[in-house]
Design a protein around this motif. Structure first.
Motif, PDB file in Angstrom:
ATOM      1  N   PRO A  14       0.884  -1.165   0.304  1.00 15.94           N
ATOM      2  CA  PRO A  14      -0.049  -0.146  -0.001  1.00 15.94           C
ATOM      3  C   PRO A  14       0.766   1.360   0.353  1.00 15.94           C
ATOM      4  O   PRO A  14       1.742   1.736   0.469  1.00 15.94           O
ATOM      5  N   ILE A  15       0.747   2.573  -0.713  1.00 17.91           N
ATOM      6  CA  ILE A  15       1.213   3.986  -0.885  1.00 17.91           C
ATOM      7  C   ILE A  15       1.374   4.046   0.499  1.00 17.91           C
ATOM      8  O   ILE A  15       0.448   4.587   1.492  1.00 17.91           O
ATOM      9  N   PRO A  16       1.954   4.253   1.445  1.00 18.47           N
ATOM     10  CA  PRO A  16       2.449   5.156   2.436  1.00 18.47           C
ATOM     11  C   PRO A  16       1.248   6.453   2.488  1.00 18.47           C
ATOM     12  O   PRO A  16       1.547   7.393   1.702  1.00 18.47           O
ATOM     13  N   ARG A  17       0.062   6.307   3.804  1.00 18.44           N
ATOM     14  CA  ARG A  17      -0.142   7.931   4.252  1.00 18.44           C
ATOM     15  C   ARG A  17       0.293   8.261   5.110  1.00 18.44           C
ATOM     16  O   ARG A  17       0.880   8.158   5.870  1.00 18.44           O
ATOM     17  N   TYR A  18       0.780   9.679   5.115  1.00 15.90           N
ATOM     18  CA  TYR A  18       1.283  10.230   6.291  1.00 15.90           C
ATOM     19  C   TYR A  18       0.335  11.601   6.583  1.00 15.90           C
ATOM     20  O   TYR A  18      -0.543  12.286   5.702  1.00 15.90           O
ATOM     21  N   TRP A  19       0.142  12.458   7.397  1.00 15.42           N
ATOM     22  CA  TRP A  19       0.230  13.360   8.063  1.00 15.42           C
ATOM     23  C   TRP A  19       1.083  14.511   7.962  1.00 15.42           C
ATOM     24  O   TRP A  19       1.084  15.054   6.550  1.00 15.42           O
ATOM     25  N   LEU A  20       2.186  15.264   8.188  1.00 13.44           N
ATOM     26  CA  LEU A  20       2.740  15.833   7.831  1.00 13.44           C
ATOM     27  C   LEU A  20       4.190  14.443   7.691  1.00 13.44           C
ATOM     28  O   LEU A  20       4.216  13.787   7.780  1.00 13.44           O
ATOM     29  N   TYR A  21       5.297  14.526   6.797  1.00 11.51           N
ATOM     30  CA  TYR A  21       5.651  13.155   6.158  1.00 11.51           C
ATOM     31  C   TYR A  21       6.119  12.982   7.358  1.00 11.51           C
ATOM     32  O   TYR A  21       7.420  13.575   8.226  1.00 11.51           O
ATOM     33  N   GLY A  22       6.581  11.249   7.633  1.00 14.08           N
ATOM     34  CA  GLY A  22       6.945  10.737   8.673  1.00 14.08           C
ATOM     35  C   GLY A  22       5.922  10.527   9.978  1.00 14.08           C
ATOM     36  O   GLY A  22       6.399   9.981  10.856  1.00 14.08           O
ATOM     37  N   GLU A  23       5.185  11.512   9.906  1.00 15.88           N
ATOM     38  CA  GLU A  23       4.157  11.481  11.279  1.00 15.88           C
ATOM     39  C   GLU A  23       2.781  10.300  11.091  1.00 15.88           C
ATOM     40  O   GLU A  23       2.164  10.508  10.066  1.00 15.88           O
ATOM     41  N   PRO A  24       1.950   9.196  11.673  1.00 17.43           N
ATOM     42  CA  PRO A  24       0.956   9.017  11.483  1.00 17.43           C
ATOM     43  C   PRO A  24      -0.350  10.121  10.600  1.00 17.43           C
ATOM     44  O   PRO A  24      -0.325  11.032  10.896  1.00 17.43           O
ATOM     45  N   PRO A  25      -1.388   9.682   9.881  1.00 16.36           N
ATOM     46  CA  PRO A  25      -1.711  10.392   9.243  1.00 16.36           C
ATOM     47  C   PRO A  25      -3.196  10.354   9.955  1.00 16.36           C
ATOM     48  O   PRO A  25      -3.502  10.271  11.001  1.00 16.36           O
ATOM     49  N   ALA A  26      -3.782  11.749   9.885  1.00 20.60           N
ATOM     50  CA  ALA A  26      -4.962  12.143  10.887  1.00 20.60           C
ATOM     51  C   ALA A  26      -5.954  13.533   9.411  1.00 20.60           C
ATOM     52  O   ALA A  26      -4.976  13.369   8.671  1.00 20.60           O
ATOM     53  N   LEU A  27      -7.117  13.002   9.922  1.00 22.64           N
ATOM     54  CA  LEU A  27      -7.866  14.529   9.188  1.00 22.64           C
ATOM     55  C   LEU A  27      -7.800  15.401   9.627  1.00 22.64           C
ATOM     56  O   LEU A  27      -8.008  16.214  10.804  1.00 22.64           O
ATOM     57  N   PRO A  28      -7.034  16.068   8.897  1.00 23.83           N
ATOM     58  CA  PRO A  28      -6.717  17.900   8.893  1.00 23.83           C
ATOM     59  C   PRO A  28      -7.792  18.305   9.376  1.00 23.83           C
ATOM     60  O   PRO A  28      -8.897  18.370   8.955  1.00 23.83           O
ATOM     61  N   GLU A  29      -7.727  19.734  10.444  1.00 23.56           N
ATOM     62  CA  GLU A  29      -8.842  20.341  11.079  1.00 23.56           C
ATOM     63  C   GLU A  29      -9.262  21.508   9.057  1.00 23.56           C
ATOM     64  O   GLU A  29      -7.709  20.921   8.384  1.00 23.56           O
ATOM     65  N   LEU A  30     -10.811  22.278   9.083  1.00 22.25           N
ATOM     66  CA  LEU A  30     -10.920  22.485   7.959  1.00 22.25           C
ATOM     67  C   LEU A  30     -10.205  24.139   7.611  1.00 22.25           C
ATOM     68  O   LEU A  30      -9.792  24.042   6.494  1.00 22.25           O
ATOM     69  N   ARG A  31      -9.229  24.509   8.991  1.00 20.63           N
ATOM     70  CA  ARG A  31      -8.329  25.831   8.681  1.00 20.63           C
ATOM     71  C   ARG A  31      -7.202  25.163   8.361  1.00 20.63           C
ATOM     72  O   ARG A  31      -6.833  26.164   8.853  1.00 20.63           O
ATOM     73  N   PHE A  32      -6.758  24.087   8.363  1.00 25.49           N
ATOM     74  CA  PHE A  32      -5.138  23.650   9.102  1.00 25.49           C
ATOM     75  C   PHE A  32      -4.339  23.936   7.445  1.00 25.49           C
ATOM     76  O   PHE A  32      -4.360  24.108   6.672  1.00 25.49           O
ATOM     77  N   VAL A  33      -2.795  25.132   8.406  1.00 20.00           N
ATOM     78  CA  VAL A  33      -2.136  25.538   7.907  1.00 20.00           C
ATOM     79  C   VAL A  33      -0.618  24.705   8.572  1.00 20.00           C
ATOM     80  O   VAL A  33      -0.843  25.448   9.799  1.00 20.00           O
ATOM     81  N   HIS A  34       0.506  24.743   8.346  1.00 17.45           N
ATOM     82  CA  HIS A  34       1.593  24.689   8.181  1.00 17.45           C
ATOM     83  C   HIS A  34       2.895  25.072   7.396  1.00 17.45           C
ATOM     84  O   HIS A  34       2.750  24.671   6.554  1.00 17.45           O
ATOM     85  N   ILE A  35       3.353  25.395   7.956  1.00 19.10           N
ATOM     86  CA  ILE A  35       4.904  26.076   6.743  1.00 19.10           C
ATOM     87  C   ILE A  35       6.751  25.529   7.931  1.00 19.10           C
ATOM     88  O   ILE A  35       6.725  25.624   9.405  1.00 19.10           O
ATOM     89  N   GLU A  36       6.870  25.093   7.093  1.00 21.54           N
ATOM     90  CA  GLU A  36       8.438  24.628   7.785  1.00 21.54           C
ATOM     91  C   GLU A  36       9.748  25.020   6.640  1.00 21.54           C
ATOM     92  O   GLU A  36       9.064  25.286   5.855  1.00 21.54           O
ATOM     93  N   THR A  37      10.858  25.293   7.196  1.00 20.64           N
ATOM     94  CA  THR A  37      11.811  25.122   6.336  1.00 20.64           C
ATOM     95  C   THR A  37      12.518  23.704   5.596  1.00 20.64           C
ATOM     96  O   THR A  37      11.629  22.890   6.322  1.00 20.64           O
ATOM     97  N   ILE A  38      13.124  23.640   4.438  1.00 20.11           N
ATOM     98  CA  ILE A  38      13.186  21.900   4.023  1.00 20.11           C
ATOM     99  C   ILE A  38      14.190  21.747   4.840  1.00 20.11           C
ATOM    100  O   ILE A  38      13.642  20.130   5.400  1.00 20.11           O
ATOM    101  N   PRO A  39      15.043  22.015   5.320  1.00 20.82           N
ATOM    102  CA  PRO A  39      15.913  21.064   6.306  1.00 20.82           C
ATOM    103  C   PRO A  39      15.372  21.363   7.541  1.00 20.82           C
ATOM    104  O   PRO A  39      15.813  19.955   7.355  1.00 20.82           O
ATOM    105  N   GLU A  40      14.173  21.350   7.974  1.00 22.15           N
ATOM    106  CA  GLU A  40      14.350  21.342   9.658  1.00 22.15           C
ATOM    107  C   GLU A  40      13.444  20.150   9.300  1.00 22.15           C
ATOM    108  O   GLU A  40      13.771  18.933  10.630  1.00 22.15           O
ATOM    109  N   ARG A  41      12.784  19.225   8.499  1.00 19.91           N
ATOM    110  CA  ARG A  41      12.237  17.974   8.055  1.00 19.91           C
ATOM    111  C   ARG A  41      13.254  16.984   7.497  1.00 19.91           C
ATOM    112  O   ARG A  41      13.573  16.197   7.940  1.00 19.91           O
TER     113      ARG A  41
END
Length: 327
Positions: A14-41
């Motif tokens: 099966p194709i892996p599903r994630y929340w953010l990459y590497g984190e377990p999947p979850a249903l996002p809140e309707l107004r969810f926004v997240h920003i981070e730098t490329i190196p941080e993850r």
């Protein structure tokens, strides 16, 4: 920008599903926004993101230093900084970044994007395909996008009054810049939509706006397929290969998104919301919603009883204090 075909075989796993990459999947809140730098993850994953998908989350990346490759549905596209990358929700994708690559990763829920686009008189601002554009170093477009991402990150971390509105405004500018970039390059790159993009992705890109227009009419899969000039089997196969979901599940996901938004942001009754979504029987609407949400429409509304004002941009426990990105 160069495009190369990767192996087209699909793993039996099966194709892996994630929340953010590497984190377990979850249903996002309707107004969810997240920003981070490329190196941080990416430092955590040796600069490689293996093919995966997210439920209801879209990405926009601005690469300011370095480069790498985007993989979408078995097709690889190389990019070099400065570059803008967009990945719509549900599309299976992966990255291989050159070590030391820098820039921003913006992740947004479909509900948040729908709210931003509802205020836009222009149509088709949201990219329908995963794309990677190399920008001219020192160009006006690169500078404008850099300002958008920097402002989004600043507002995201600061928690000032009007934070939601400020981030929404910057995302609108980002979408406009992306639409203009696509329009400008259609003339420069003949057949651009067919380069570096698989037939399945092109078919899905035609299906998405059709679902947005017709989801409340409850078209059967066969009618969507006929409108697209393919068989229902071909359409289902493409949807499953690209997103891991059937055509019907994509339509139902769009219905559920609109139902959640109506329950949170309007005072309409259950029957009125159901009728607007094409359900002639309020009881059937309630069963449809409860089966997919795990609670009734009434319970969902009670849980969001502040009219959505509590739907934090930091949803699902991420960065609630405006600190560093989740690790």
């Amino acid at each position: 920008m160069s495009a190369h075909t990767a192996h087209s075989g699909h793993s039996a796993e099966p194709i892996p599903r994630y929340w953010l990459y590497g984190e377990p999947p979850a249903l996002p809140e309707l107004r969810f926004v997240h920003i981070e730098t490329i190196p941080e993850r990416m430092r955590l994953y040796n600069w490689e993101v293996r093919p995966h998908r997210h439920d209801g989350l879209s990405h926009a990346l601005l690469v300011t230093d370095g480069g790498g490759r985007l993989t979408a549905d078995g097709v690889e596209v190389a990019f070099r900084a400065p570059a803008l990358i967009t990945v719509p929700a549900q599309v299976v994708h992966g990255f291989r970044f050159d070590p030391g690559t820098d820039g921003h990763v913006l992740t947004m829920s479909e509900g948040f994007l729908a709210g931003v686009l509802a205020a836009a008189p222009e149509a088709e601002l949201a990219p329908a395909l995963p794309l990677a554009w190399d920008l001219g170093a020192g160009s006006d477009e690169a500078a404008a996008l850099d300002r958008c991402f920097a402002e989004i990150r600043r507002e995201f971390r600061a928690h000032h009054i009007g934070r939601v509105s400020a981030i929404s405004a910057q995302v609108m500018l980002l979408l406009v810049a992306t639409a203009r970039l696509a329009a400008d390059r259609r003339h420069d790159e003949a057949g651009r939509d067919g380069q570096g993009v698989s037939p399945d992705l092109r078919l899905l890109a035609r299906l998405r706006p059709m679902i947005d227009e017709r989801f409340s009419q409850h078209w059967p899969v066969e009618r969507y397929a006929a409108a697209l000039g393919v068989t229902a089997g071909r359409l289902n196969a493409a949807c499953r290969r690209v997103t891991g979901l059937s055509t019907l599940r994509l339509v139902h996901a769009r219905l559920m998104l609109e139902a959640r938004r109506s329950l949170i942001y309007t005072s309409h009754g259950m029957a009125e919301i159901g009728y607007a979504l094409g359900f002639e029987d309020p009881a059937y609407f309630s069963r449809f919603f409860t089966k997919r949400e795990g609670r009734s429409p009434q319970a969902f509304r009670r849980a969001h009883g502040d009219g959505g004002m509590g739907s934090s941009l930091d949803g699902n426990g991420l960065d609630r204090n405006g600190g560093g990105s989740p690790q």
